[in-house]
Design an enzyme around this catalytic site. Structure first.
Site, PDB file in Angstrom:
ATOM      1  N   GLN A 255       2.398  34.756  59.814  1.00  0.00           N
ATOM      2  CA  GLN A 255       2.555  35.267  58.447  1.00  0.00           C
ATOM      3  C   GLN A 255       2.553  36.782  58.430  1.00  0.00           C
ATOM      4  O   GLN A 255       3.280  37.405  57.643  1.00  0.00           O
ATOM      5  CB  GLN A 255       1.428  34.739  57.559  1.00  0.00           C
ATOM      6  N   HIS A 258       5.852  38.707  58.567  1.00  0.00           N
ATOM      7  CA  HIS A 258       6.776  38.675  57.432  1.00  0.00           C
ATOM      8  C   HIS A 258       6.968  40.065  56.835  1.00  0.00           C
ATOM      9  O   HIS A 258       8.080  40.470  56.523  1.00  0.00           O
ATOM     10  CB  HIS A 258       6.263  37.736  56.343  1.00  0.00           C
ATOM     11  N   GLU A 322      -1.081  30.762  49.145  1.00  0.00           N
ATOM     12  CA  GLU A 322       0.253  30.160  49.224  1.00  0.00           C
ATOM     13  C   GLU A 322       0.249  29.058  50.286  1.00  0.00           C
ATOM     14  O   GLU A 322       0.669  27.926  50.032  1.00  0.00           O
ATOM     15  CB  GLU A 322       1.270  31.239  49.592  1.00  0.00           C
ATOM     16  N   HIS A 323      -0.196  29.399  51.494  1.00  0.00           N
ATOM     17  CA  HIS A 323      -0.330  28.435  52.582  1.00  0.00           C
ATOM     18  C   HIS A 323      -1.800  28.333  52.954  1.00  0.00           C
ATOM     19  O   HIS A 323      -2.490  29.350  53.049  1.00  0.00           O
ATOM     20  CB  HIS A 323       0.432  28.886  53.836  1.00  0.00           C
ATOM     21  N   ASP A 356       7.513  25.800  57.245  1.00  0.00           N
ATOM     22  CA  ASP A 356       8.498  26.851  56.955  1.00  0.00           C
ATOM     23  C   ASP A 356       9.913  26.398  57.273  1.00  0.00           C
ATOM     24  O   ASP A 356      10.870  26.831  56.643  1.00  0.00           O
ATOM     25  CB  ASP A 356       8.191  28.108  57.788  1.00  0.00           C
ATOM     26  N   HIS A 415       9.779  15.524   5.373  1.00  0.00           N
ATOM     27  CA  HIS A 415       9.527  14.685   6.544  1.00  0.00           C
ATOM     28  C   HIS A 415       9.179  13.257   6.099  1.00  0.00           C
ATOM     29  O   HIS A 415       9.680  12.276   6.664  1.00  0.00           O
ATOM     30  CB  HIS A 415       8.360  15.251   7.371  1.00  0.00           C
TER      31      HIS A 415
END
Length: 428
Positions: A255, A258, A322-323, A356, A415
């Protein structure tokens, strides 16, 4: 990585704060880009591409010849790998289809929901220093399964003004209808507003840096649908003394490479493991082509020392990663206690990189704590649910009086009348 002890005596959100771009001009910059594209269309896109990507393009849309040529540049091995991943992702997402269930709520009153594909979707694919063709699979496949009629893709050019052939090949493989050479916030603006070349879409998908994420959030405020806040990547790992330090180091680095604005977090009850992981990182990072990026990310990342795995779970759920990788004894039992995460990877032989690329789950996930409220991309992301109802005459006789009483109580006489006039006819 910074080691944090006694985290429950501190402000967890502050201690695990995500990295941010050190600029006070992010919002104003994005606002300016959005306005330029909205006003000047293709002209603005070409100018902004020259400004940010340092390339001068003559055309934004890829030609059929360029798409065909890309296939010739992909090795047979990579094609086979993409094919395997495609098959697994299709299996997982196809299983998410729902059958239409008609529910009779009252005798003569039937209600149901029907999934209808979003007609036009836009996919943003990061492609700067690391062309993420895998994201094309993750977004293009569910779009095709859902039945979206128009699927457009925007991705930034490389230094020569080209798109990585793997992105082009994969896009063609999964049925993307149009491919455009434009990236960054300007690509989000193009799909949100439409230009002379790029069509306006109903919903925009895809991860990106903080500029892309901010652009998505801003156009969302204007009424354009987006998948989620999906910014810089992040991973948290819950581990104990049984974990292999080399495995943990590899997962953290996967990670960290990235981007410098990514974040990795190790949560463990073992001080010895932290030290062993640090040593393994030093050995592994030296061999990485993107080692400088990984090192910068690691400098902002954390190792949290807790008393036990129950505390680790609390830290993780508070962080909402996230992960999340769970690499400890009793990993499956630990996973049952996770309430806030984008995607969970259970056991020592389940690296996050499998998700991934090729296990089948989607890797477009909520970041920056958004996993506390958002889900990752799925087949549901590409459809809208329309509710239907049908009432027979006898059904209205059963239900009508209830509606009349409620409408009158809210002083909405029209109504009530919409029901009463029908009941009067039925009762004659």
């Amino acid at each position: 990585m910074q080691v944090i002890e006694n985290i429950f005596s501190k402000d967890i959100s502050k201690e695990l704060k995500r990295p941010e771009l050190t600029t006070d001009f992010l919002e104003s910059t994005i606002k300016n880009i959005l306005q330029r594209v909205k006003t000047s269309g293709d002209e603005a896109l070409l100018s902004l591409t020259e400004q940010f990507d340092k390339v001068k393009l003559s055309s934004l849309k890829l030609s059929d010849i360029e798409i065909q040529n890309a296939e010739q540049q992909i090795s047979p091995e990579l094609k086979r790998a993409i094919g395997v991943a495609k098959e697994n992702i299709e299996k997982f997402h196809s299983a998410q289809k729902r059958s239409t269930a008609v529910i009779e709520t009252t005798t003569g009153v039937s209600c149901w929901r029907k999934s209808v594909a979003i007609e036009k979707v836009g996919l943003y694919i990061p492609g700067g220093s690391a062309p993420l063709f895998s994201t094309v699979l993750m977004l293009g496949i569910p779009a095709k399964i859902a039945g979206c009629k128009q699927v457009v893709l925007c991705t930034p050019p490389d230094k020569s003004g080209k798109i990585d052939p793997a992105i082009i090949y994969t896009a063609s493989l999964v049925g993307v209808t149009d491919i455009y050479t434009v990236g960054g916030a300007q690509a989000i603006a193009a799909m949100a507003y439409g230009t002379e070349t790029i069509p306006k879409v109903n919903k925009i998908f895809g991860p990106g840096n903080q500029y892309v994420t901010k652009a998505k959030q801003m156009i969302n405020l204007e009424g354009v649908a987006i998948d989620m806040p999906a910014g810089p990547s992040e991973v948290a790992i819950i581990a104990d003394e049984t974990a292999n330090p080399a495995f943990i180091a590899a997962d953290l680095l996967s990670q960290a490479e990235h981007g410098a604005d990514s974040q990795v977090v190790l949560i463990t009850n073992s001080k010895e493991l932290i030290q062993n992981v640090f040593e393994a990182i030093e050995k592994q990072v030296a061999e990485l082509p993107r080692k400088e990026i990984a090192k910068e990310c690691l400098s902002q990342s954390k190792a949290v020392l807790v008393n036990d795995i129950d505390e680790a779970i609390k830290v993780s759920n508070s962080y909402a990663p996230e992960h999340l990788i769970i690499n400890c004894s009793g990993a499956e039992a630990v996973a049952e206690k996770i309430t806030q995460a984008g995607s969970v990877f259970i056991g020592e032989y389940t690296p996050e990189s499998a998700g991934d690329y090729a296990s089948g789950t989607n890797h477009t996930l909520p970041t920056n704590g958004a996993a506390s409220a958002y889900s990752g991309v799925s087949l549901d992301s590409f459809v809208k649910e329309i509710t239907f109802q049908k009432i027979t005459g006898s059904g209205l006789l059963n239900l009508g009086p209830t509606v009349e009483i409620m409408a009158e109580a809210e002083q909405l006489v029209a109504h009530k009348n919409a029901v009463s006039i029908r009941l009067n006819e039925l009762q004659q």
